[in-house]
Scaffold this motif. Structure first.
Motif, PDB file in Angstrom:
ATOM      1  N   VAL A 212       0.847  -1.193   0.000  1.00 50.45           N
ATOM      2  CA  VAL A 212       0.000   0.000   0.000  1.00 50.45           C
ATOM      3  C   VAL A 212       0.880   1.240   0.000  1.00 50.45           C
ATOM      4  O   VAL A 212       1.830   1.338   0.790  1.00 50.45           O
ATOM      5  CB  VAL A 212      -0.914   0.021   1.243  1.00 50.45           C
ATOM      6  N   SER A 214       0.569   5.723  -0.544  1.00 51.79           N
ATOM      7  CA  SER A 214      -0.156   6.959  -0.847  1.00 51.79           C
ATOM      8  C   SER A 214       0.713   7.823  -1.741  1.00 51.79           C
ATOM      9  O   SER A 214       1.941   7.699  -1.747  1.00 51.79           O
ATOM     10  CB  SER A 214      -0.459   7.740   0.437  1.00 51.79           C
ATOM     11  N   SER A 236      -2.623   5.627   3.736  1.00 53.12           N
ATOM     12  CA  SER A 236      -1.782   4.428   3.733  1.00 53.12           C
ATOM     13  C   SER A 236      -1.980   3.622   5.011  1.00 53.12           C
ATOM     14  O   SER A 236      -1.915   2.386   4.994  1.00 53.12           O
ATOM     15  CB  SER A 236      -0.308   4.797   3.547  1.00 53.12           C
ATOM     16  N   PHE A 237      -2.248   4.296   6.133  1.00 52.04           N
ATOM     17  CA  PHE A 237      -2.520   3.578   7.373  1.00 52.04           C
ATOM     18  C   PHE A 237      -3.884   2.889   7.313  1.00 52.04           C
ATOM     19  O   PHE A 237      -4.037   1.728   7.686  1.00 52.04           O
ATOM     20  CB  PHE A 237      -2.462   4.551   8.564  1.00 52.04           C
ATOM     21  N   THR A 240      -3.765  -0.048   4.732  1.00 54.91           N
ATOM     22  CA  THR A 240      -2.955  -1.166   5.222  1.00 54.91           C
ATOM     23  C   THR A 240      -3.723  -1.944   6.279  1.00 54.91           C
ATOM     24  O   THR A 240      -3.745  -3.183   6.278  1.00 54.91           O
ATOM     25  CB  THR A 240      -1.622  -0.663   5.790  1.00 54.91           C
ATOM     26  N   TYR A 251       1.930  -4.475   3.576  1.00 59.86           N
ATOM     27  CA  TYR A 251       3.121  -3.659   3.759  1.00 59.86           C
ATOM     28  C   TYR A 251       2.783  -2.211   3.415  1.00 59.86           C
ATOM     29  O   TYR A 251       2.296  -1.927   2.320  1.00 59.86           O
ATOM     30  CB  TYR A 251       4.265  -4.134   2.857  1.00 59.86           C
ATOM     31  N   ARG A 252       3.037  -1.330   4.345  1.00 62.61           N
ATOM     32  CA  ARG A 252       2.790   0.092   4.104  1.00 62.61           C
ATOM     33  C   ARG A 252       4.088   0.747   3.634  1.00 62.61           C
ATOM     34  O   ARG A 252       5.077   0.766   4.358  1.00 62.61           O
ATOM     35  CB  ARG A 252       2.287   0.773   5.376  1.00 62.61           C
ATOM     36  N   GLY A 254       4.019   4.008   2.490  1.00 65.58           N
ATOM     37  CA  GLY A 254       3.927   5.400   2.908  1.00 65.58           C
ATOM     38  C   GLY A 254       3.740   6.319   1.720  1.00 65.58           C
ATOM     39  O   GLY A 254       3.405   5.898   0.614  1.00 65.58           O
TER      40      GLY A 254
END
Length: 438
Positions: A212, A214, A236-237, A240, A251-252, A254
């Motif tokens: 993921v 952003s 993204s949080f 995820t 997996y983030r 960011g």
């Protein structure tokens, strides 16, 4: 000229929610099965039927701490006239050699220990004097502190029926019976069952790996101070966490700045660990919509991502395609937090569940009475409003407005209220379909 005209017409096409979802799922297939250790298989989908090789429990065993006895020896026992039995030894869990219980004898037995030959029932220690010669015992003294309790005499104050406090062999499940069916998601209790029947590994479809990211130069990591024109990266949080809740390993990455080269290199780096890529932001018609700019320029070898307009609110702009040497699915979602989350629930979550090989990939829905009016819904678009659903009352209440930036309202919603394309308003008390998010 004709090719350019056809391409323009294709880009101008407005897709329905169902058309876009059907197209996405038609291009995504379940991951190949692998053999995993039990704990590594948690959350995975079983691809084989499992049968029980040996009965559970595999032998008659005690369900209490007490004394293994013959029924006739304790018949008529009372507090005033207890049955006195000779203790011939201990039977602990894991015991191999077992003492045979004869007339007038008993063996002290622990929970889970095999029932010795000759014994017909187990008397709980609380129904005895525990070998002390005093009143009813509260428990057993530790063997290391009082080894003499494994011999001597015990007084039993109550009778027992045959089979009392004994877990019979096969009383849980018999050998050859089905344990788990293919398609089962392995949770703690299923893994416990597999361990109990002796399976060290199991064949499953692995949990999909979801990457993921952003996009947006305005995004700042939570915990850092905001500068002029900046906002914290929430997408993204949120995405995820949503991917993990759907069953994926997420997996983030960011936030990625609005730079095509940076985004391209980030995507190329992440492909190696992704079964599906999810981006948010940069898919509309602005001059800095970097996701659309970057992925539209991909070559045939790199894979094609198509950007679409959907007849829905929120979440009109969407992108989908297969990229990289393994043709990894990429789903490009809009950047507004509510648009991004609604798009995830409608399109990404079913894709993840398809990769897992689940038969039903969609959130459950229900019919509910809408407690408040929905005054306006755009004609020709399917609207998804946040709602608080009460299953006991069969009612749903809209939460917050329709704005795609109202993330607080989303945090207090447990459902999405669906307003169909041909409906422009819903009266209070009207019936609506809701997607259950809990």
């Amino acid at each position: 000229m004709n090719g350019t005209t056809d391409q323009t017409r294709h880009q101008d096409r407005v897709w329905s929610v169902a058309e876009h979802l059907d197209d996405v799922l038609s291009k995504i297939h379940p991951l190949e099965p692998i053999e995993l250790q039990l704990l590594d298989a948690q959350g995975c989908v079983l691809v084989e039927d499992i049968t029980v090789p040996v009965a559970l429990p595999p032998f008659d065993n005690s369900s209490m701490d007490g004394y293994a006895v013959r029924v006739a020896d304790v018949a008529g026992a009372t507090d005033e006239f207890p049955a006195a039995l000779t203790v011939i030894g201990d039977v602990a869990a894991g015991s191999g050699e077992l003492p045979a219980i004869g007339p007038g004898e008993a063996a002290r037995i622990m929970t889970g220990a095999p029932v010795p030959p000759g014994a017909e029932a187990v008397v709980p220690v609380e129904w005895t004097d525990g070998g002390s010669g005093q009143g009813p015992a509260a428990g057993m003294r530790a063997h290391s502190a009082a080894p003499q309790d494994a011999t001597g005499e015990v007084r039993v104050h109550r009778p027992v029926a045959a089979g009392a406090h004994i877990r019979a062999q096969g009383s849980d499940v018999s050998a050859g019976e089905p344990a788990l069916r293919a398609g089962t998601v392995l949770g703690p209790s299923q893994i416990g069952l597999l361990a109990a029947i002796g399976r060290g590994t199991v064949r499953v479809r692995p949990r999909p790996r979801v990457v993921v990211m952003s996009t947006g130069s305005e995004l700042v990591q939570p915990g850092e101070a905001l500068g002029p024109g900046q906002i914290h990266d929430s997408n993204s949080f949120q995405l995820t966490a949503a991917a993990r809740a759907a069953g994926a390993i997420a997996y983030r990455v960011g936030a990625v700045a609005d730079d095509a080269d940076t985004l391209r290199s980030t995507l190329e780096d992440q492909l190696i660990r992704a079964d599906i890529l999810v981006t948010s932001g940069g898919v509309s018609v602005g001059a800095y919509d970097v996701v659309k700019e970057t992925l539209t320029d991909f070559s045939a070898e790199e894979g094609m991502v198509e950007f679409r307009k959907l007849a829905m609110q929120p979440g009109k702009p969407q992108g989908f395609g297969l990229i990289g040497p393994d043709r990894t699915p990429l789903m490009a979602l809009p950047g507004n937090p509510v648009s991004s989350y609604v798009s995830f629930e409608l399109f990404v979550r079913p894709a993840i569940r398809t990769l897992m090989g689940l038969p039903d990939v969609h959130r459950p829905t229900a019919q509910a009475e809408c407690t408040e009016p929905i005054a306006s819904s755009p004609k020709g678009k399917r609207q998804f409003l946040r709602g608080s659903y009460d299953p006991d009352a069969g009612q749903v209440t809209p939460v917050g407005g329709s704005g795609s930036h109202l993330i607080k309202a989303l945090a207090h919603a447990n459902a999405l209220i669906i307003v169909p394309e041909d409906t422009t308003e819903v009266a209070a008390g009207g019936e609506v379909e809701v997607v259950l998010l809990g």
